[in-house]
Design a protein around this motif. Sequence first.
Motif, PDB file in Angstrom:
ATOM      1  N   GLY A   1       0.907  -1.249   0.050  1.00 39.66           N
ATOM      2  CA  GLY A   1      -0.123  -0.090  -0.075  1.00 39.66           C
ATOM      3  C   GLY A   1       0.945   1.302  -0.101  1.00 39.66           C
ATOM      4  N   HIS A   2       0.149   2.178  -0.628  1.00 36.54           N
ATOM      5  CA  HIS A   2       1.207   3.470  -0.711  1.00 36.54           C
ATOM      6  C   HIS A   2       0.310   4.604   0.028  1.00 36.54           C
ATOM      7  N   LEU A   3       0.932   5.235   0.980  1.00 38.07           N
ATOM      8  CA  LEU A   3       0.485   6.405   1.773  1.00 38.07           C
ATOM      9  C   LEU A   3       0.964   7.560   1.392  1.00 38.07           C
ATOM     10  N   ARG A   4       0.426   8.540   1.031  1.00 41.42           N
ATOM     11  CA  ARG A   4       0.890   9.790   0.445  1.00 41.42           C
ATOM     12  C   ARG A   4       0.676  10.873   1.635  1.00 41.42           C
ATOM     13  N   THR A   5       1.542  11.447   2.431  1.00 46.80           N
ATOM     14  CA  THR A   5       1.327  12.308   3.461  1.00 46.80           C
ATOM     15  C   THR A   5       1.909  13.659   3.291  1.00 46.80           C
ATOM     16  N   PRO A   6       1.160  14.500   2.762  1.00 48.56           N
ATOM     17  CA  PRO A   6       1.811  15.913   2.739  1.00 48.56           C
ATOM     18  C   PRO A   6       2.110  16.514   3.800  1.00 48.56           C
ATOM     19  N   ASP A   7       3.057  17.630   3.784  1.00 48.28           N
ATOM     20  CA  ASP A   7       3.737  18.296   4.939  1.00 48.28           C
ATOM     21  C   ASP A   7       2.893  19.196   5.313  1.00 48.28           C
ATOM     22  N   ASN A   8       1.552  19.054   5.867  1.00 46.75           N
ATOM     23  CA  ASN A   8       0.522  19.932   6.665  1.00 46.75           C
ATOM     24  C   ASN A   8       0.787  20.220   8.006  1.00 46.75           C
ATOM     25  N   PRO A   9       1.431  21.131   8.309  1.00 45.73           N
ATOM     26  CA  PRO A   9       1.761  21.754   9.707  1.00 45.73           C
ATOM     27  C   PRO A   9       0.445  21.187  10.702  1.00 45.73           C
ATOM     28  N   SER A  10      -0.982  21.901  10.105  1.00 40.58           N
ATOM     29  CA  SER A  10      -1.914  21.635  11.369  1.00 40.58           C
ATOM     30  C   SER A  10      -2.346  20.131  11.244  1.00 40.58           C
ATOM     31  N   HIS A  11      -1.668  19.302  10.804  1.00 39.36           N
ATOM     32  CA  HIS A  11      -1.953  17.900  11.222  1.00 39.36           C
ATOM     33  C   HIS A  11      -1.022  17.393  12.282  1.00 39.36           C
ATOM     34  N   ARG A  12      -0.097  18.419  12.700  1.00 37.06           N
ATOM     35  CA  ARG A  12       0.943  18.023  13.550  1.00 37.06           C
ATOM     36  C   ARG A  12       0.913  18.837  14.915  1.00 37.06           C
ATOM     37  N   TYR A  13       0.570  20.324  14.830  1.00 38.24           N
ATOM     38  CA  TYR A  13       0.319  21.080  15.836  1.00 38.24           C
ATOM     39  C   TYR A  13      -0.320  22.168  15.481  1.00 38.24           C
ATOM     40  N   SER A  14      -1.056  22.994  16.614  1.00 42.95           N
ATOM     41  CA  SER A  14      -2.123  23.905  16.479  1.00 42.95           C
ATOM     42  C   SER A  14      -1.625  25.267  16.650  1.00 42.95           C
ATOM     43  N   ALA A  15      -0.606  25.242  17.388  1.00 42.03           N
ATOM     44  CA  ALA A  15       0.116  26.548  17.737  1.00 42.03           C
ATOM     45  C   ALA A  15       1.543  26.701  18.109  1.00 42.03           C
ATOM     46  N   ALA A  16       2.392  27.612  17.985  1.00 39.67           N
ATOM     47  CA  ALA A  16       3.641  28.052  18.038  1.00 39.67           C
ATOM     48  C   ALA A  16       4.033  28.941  19.270  1.00 39.67           C
ATOM     49  N   ILE A  17       4.866  28.355  20.134  1.00 44.57           N
ATOM     50  CA  ILE A  17       5.594  29.371  21.204  1.00 44.57           C
ATOM     51  C   ILE A  17       6.738  29.965  20.833  1.00 44.57           C
ATOM     52  N   PHE A  18       6.615  31.357  20.768  1.00 38.24           N
ATOM     53  CA  PHE A  18       7.667  32.060  20.315  1.00 38.24           C
ATOM     54  C   PHE A  18       8.474  32.611  21.780  1.00 38.24           C
ATOM     55  N   ILE A  19       9.627  32.330  21.984  1.00 39.32           N
ATOM     56  CA  ILE A  19      10.426  32.726  23.227  1.00 39.32           C
ATOM     57  C   ILE A  19      11.745  33.690  22.882  1.00 39.32           C
ATOM     58  N   GLU A  20      11.540  34.836  23.667  1.00 38.82           N
ATOM     59  CA  GLU A  20      12.530  35.801  23.370  1.00 38.82           C
ATOM     60  C   GLU A  20      13.837  35.569  23.480  1.00 38.82           C
ATOM     61  N   LYS A  21      14.207  34.286  23.911  1.00 43.68           N
ATOM     62  CA  LYS A  21      15.579  34.043  24.236  1.00 43.68           C
ATOM     63  C   LYS A  21      15.863  32.648  23.934  1.00 43.68           C
ATOM     64  N   GLU A  22      17.012  31.995  23.774  1.00 38.04           N
ATOM     65  CA  GLU A  22      17.376  30.561  23.498  1.00 38.04           C
ATOM     66  C   GLU A  22      17.932  30.078  24.699  1.00 38.04           C
TER      67      GLU A  22
END
Length: 501
Positions: free
Chosen positions: A240-261
Amino acid sequence: PVLNRKSTGRVDLEVVLVNRTPALMTGGTGWVDPEDKSFFLQIDGKTHISVDGVLKGPCNFDISLAITAPELPLVSDGKAVDMSVFEEVIEEALGSVLPRAYVRPIGKVGTRPTEKRITIKGAIYAIIEGVYNDIAAAGIGVPPRMLMYRCRPQILEMTGREGFDYQTFINAVHDFIEDHPEKTADWRLLYDNRGNFIEPGGRRFGLGTREVDGFLARLSDEQTEFEPTIDGLHVEHSAGHLRTPDNPSHRYSAAIFIEKEGYAELFENAKLAERYDVAICSTKGMPTTSIRRVFDHLARFGIRVFCLHDLDEAGLRIFNTLATDNRRFQFQNDIGLSDMGLRLDEARAMDLQDEPFSSKANKTKKRDLLRSYGATDDEIEMLVDQQRRIELDAMTPQQLIGFIERKLEEGGVRKVVPDEDTLAAIYRHEAYQHRFARAIEPDMIRIRDLLDELVEKHQDDDSLVADPPALSDAVRQHLQDHPTQTWQEGVRAVARAHERR
């Protein structure tokens, strides 16, 4: 007024008269910010003057400053004057005269002709295309600082200046790119990574030009599909062949931006990204064009952004500028920015330790600036009057993780479950694999038995063991013909060629 309305104006203070006597100090230099309509001047490398919001656009100024006072504070035996005590009155005077100087037409009665000088931007516009084409001929791109060093001797010669800073240079380069899209369509300016973007599961990329380009090129909202085919049978079978496009909404719903590393390992140990299905990213200092590009594209997939920052002027500025258009980048989408904090009421609730800092900035202007960032009266009092701040580092690891978890839950962030069609495609693929494995299991038993017989038959076959010839010359020749390969690859290639013969 300057001719190019997107440029930064030039400010020169050539004469300082104090009580009718030239002060024993150097003059001053500064610039005009066309976005904030602000004027900045630095006198003698120490005294900082700023006038906000009084200009109609970018412009050039030549200033003569005269101060008369009954008493003068001196900073040396040579009678150099401490100009910092005059900051407020200088700002008031300049705030009054600058708007009038801006609209005053050059060449009419009562005006003084000004000497036309080649500006840094004018010099850059004159030479940048030729210099770039010269050093980019190899087709591997050009780091901006390398471009600046190649341009610098010509710029200094053309302008008669002794130096200029990197930010002035790169701003002019970006203006040239914007003004000449056809000439610069294939330019590749290579910026270093100024942070990282980490997705749930650990996949990460640096926030440099090339890696961001690659990430954005992979994004797709096409449908996940399953095709029930059997292309071939191997001992380790797959069907069987499964084609999974790189859709970010299928992996996460939000991003946290932090002002420092520096928090990546802590978040990884706490499995924060996986438990909430969020991406985590950070930059060194103010938000970059690269992270703005990422957020703008992710917004098309419904990915929201949370900003985590210190309780200080820099942190509040980062939150307020993260989703703001600038000269280099304009957002096409609403990134759904939410302030995750840290704010004063939250810091007090956790009994976090504050710390002192020093600032000579005008307090009235600082209050107005912080108020425009949404700071409360108590926060303004702490930051301006008390000159104290509170950093994220004042929390314990447990406090920080708990703080972020509360903010995510209050923001409605939950584990991701994609649409029904995507779930169904994954289900059909998994079921097909299991059913295919059950169907061929009897045959696989016979195949494994045959393989065991073959292994036993040939495991002591001396004819399978090769005596290698002299290899050095052959490997060197291969590497000369294939310079991007390693010596291990060279040995394998020589062995394959010998065996074919």
